[in-house]
Design an enzyme around this catalytic site. Structure first.
Site, mmCIF file in Angstrom:
data_model
loop_
_atom_site.group_PDB
_atom_site.id
_atom_site.type_symbol
_atom_site.label_atom_id
_atom_site.label_comp_id
_atom_site.label_asym_id
_atom_site.label_seq_id
_atom_site.Cartn_x
_atom_site.Cartn_y
_atom_site.Cartn_z
ATOM 1 N N ARG A 81 0.855 -1.183 0.000
ATOM 2 C CA ARG A 81 0.000 0.000 0.000
ATOM 3 C C ARG A 81 0.894 1.236 0.000
ATOM 4 N NH1 ARG A 81 -3.469 -2.753 -1.681
ATOM 5 N NH2 ARG A 81 -5.554 -3.099 -0.844
ATOM 6 N N GLU A 110 -3.974 7.638 -4.878
ATOM 7 C CA GLU A 110 -4.231 6.912 -6.136
ATOM 8 C C GLU A 110 -5.556 7.334 -6.736
ATOM 9 O OE1 GLU A 110 -3.772 2.707 -5.456
ATOM 10 O OE2 GLU A 110 -1.709 2.945 -4.822
ATOM 11 N N HIS A 155 -1.201 0.456 -9.915
ATOM 12 C CA HIS A 155 -1.786 -0.513 -8.966
ATOM 13 C C HIS A 155 -2.359 -1.727 -9.732
ATOM 14 C CE1 HIS A 155 -3.660 -0.868 -4.698
ATOM 15 N NE2 HIS A 155 -3.489 -2.063 -5.228
HETATM 16 C C1 GLV Z 1 -5.020 -5.081 -4.195
HETATM 17 O O1 GLV Z 1 -4.337 -4.180 -3.867
HETATM 18 C C2 GLV Z 1 -5.829 -5.859 -3.298
HETATM 19 O O2 GLV Z 1 -5.906 -5.525 -2.114
HETATM 20 O O3 GLV Z 1 -6.444 -6.844 -3.766
#
Ligand code: GLV
Length: 324
Positions: free
Chosen positions: A237, A266, A285
């Site tokens: 994260r 983000e 991401h």
């Molecule tokens: C992605 O970041 C998730 O938490 O699945």
């Protein structure tokens, strides 16, 4: 009558049909306050909520008095106020297993692309700059047989260790709350404190959830502990790393490079200084974003909702204790 659910992520046709077979579904774009206001009656009667992204907090729970189960299409759940869910006895289901190998692949791709300057040189070739054989100013650094440190030895950390150990002959260090016997026996991983990991690793790889304890766990002081030749990889994260401190460390040579799949905000704003640095590989991401894995996550989220709303929770539940 079928229970009502709110769906805030579009699903593949077959999964949507499965959801429709069990529930009366209202599909919305997101769970922003305006959306909730617009569909107030449907939110008020829904017993289930399925999707990803957006904050699930006290305000949303107040608008959903009948809610019994949230099913997130993700492994991470830092956007959920779990205490508030527990108080209301709302189950939180997630998808912790299906994405492990894919996220580990993404992390390995960041290790390779930062070390070997893949994206930087790709741009350079496409810009027509390749006029003669390259000199040392464009050389990368080796990955194989280096030391890779993993912060957070969960499922993804373990899959990364497997790749690094068997694929690249790397030495593995790790820091985790518990000793990880499998990582040690299968991949020769060595447990150490965070400081040792930062000082000894050539690649520091973050695979941690965001919690109060991990917020800004890597700041200026920790970056200074790293080797100046070291590379930081974050696919956990964004806020685990102080992005301003990282930007400074990448600019002044405190560390060599960074591979980032996650950012403090983000989508990362286009004007963020970190995006201007040639020694940064930035991804939007995409840790789990393959066709196969995103399908698997959606499938698990649908199955999780069906199981939980019919009182059959066996796995993938963040707060099973509230059923007692
Ligand atoms: C992605 O970041 C998730 O938490 O699945």
């Amino acid at each position: 009558m079928k229970p009502a659910v709110i769906l805030y992520k579009s699903l593949p046709d077959d999964l949507r049909a499965k959801l429709d077979a069990h529930f009366t579904v209202t599909e919305v774009q997101n769970i922003a306050p305006e959306t909730i206001k617009q569909h107030a009656a449907q939110f008020a009667e829904a017993q289930g909520l399925l999707g990803s992204g957006g904050k699930v907090n006290g305000d949303l729970l107040a608008a959903m008095p009948a809610l019994r189960v949230c099913s997130t299409v993700s492994v991470g759940y830092d956007n959920f106020d779990v205490d508030a869910l527990n108080q209301r006895k709302v189950l939180l289901m997630h998808t912790p297993t299906v994405l492990t190998e894919t996220v580990a692949d993404t992390m390995m791709s960041l290790v390779l692309s930062t070390a070997r300057r893949v994206t930087e040189l790709d741009k350079w070739v496409k810009a027509g700059e390749w006029k003669k054989s390259i000199g040392p100013e464009y050389y990368g650094v080796d990955v194989h047989h280096k030391t890779l440190g993993i912060l957070g030895m969960g499922r993804i950390g373990l899959a990364l260790a497997q790749r690094a150990h068997f694929g690249f002959g790397m030495n593995i260090l790790y820091n985790a709350r518990r000793q990880h016997e499998e990582a040690e026996t299968r991949f020769g991983a060595r447990a150490c404190d965070v400081e040792t990991l930062l000082k000894e690793s050539d690649f520091v790889c973050i695979s941690l959830p965001l919690t109060e304890q991990t917020h800004h766990m890597i700041g200026a002081a920790q970056l200074k502990m790293m080797k100046s030749s070291a590379i930081l990889i974050n696919a956990g994260r964004g806020p685990v790393v102080d992005q301003e401190a990282l930007t400074a460390a990448l600019k002044d040579g405190t560390i060599h490079a960074a591979g980032l799949d996650v950012f403090e905000v983000e989508p990362v704003p286009a004007e963020a200084e970190i995006l201007t640095l040639p020694n940064v590989v930035a991804l939007p991401h995409i840790g789990s974003a393959t066709h196969e894995t995103r399908y698997g996550m959606a499938r698990d989220a649908v199955d999780n909702l069906i199981a939980a709303l019919s009182g059959k929770v066996e796995k993938n539940c963040v707060n099973p204790q509230i059923q007692a």
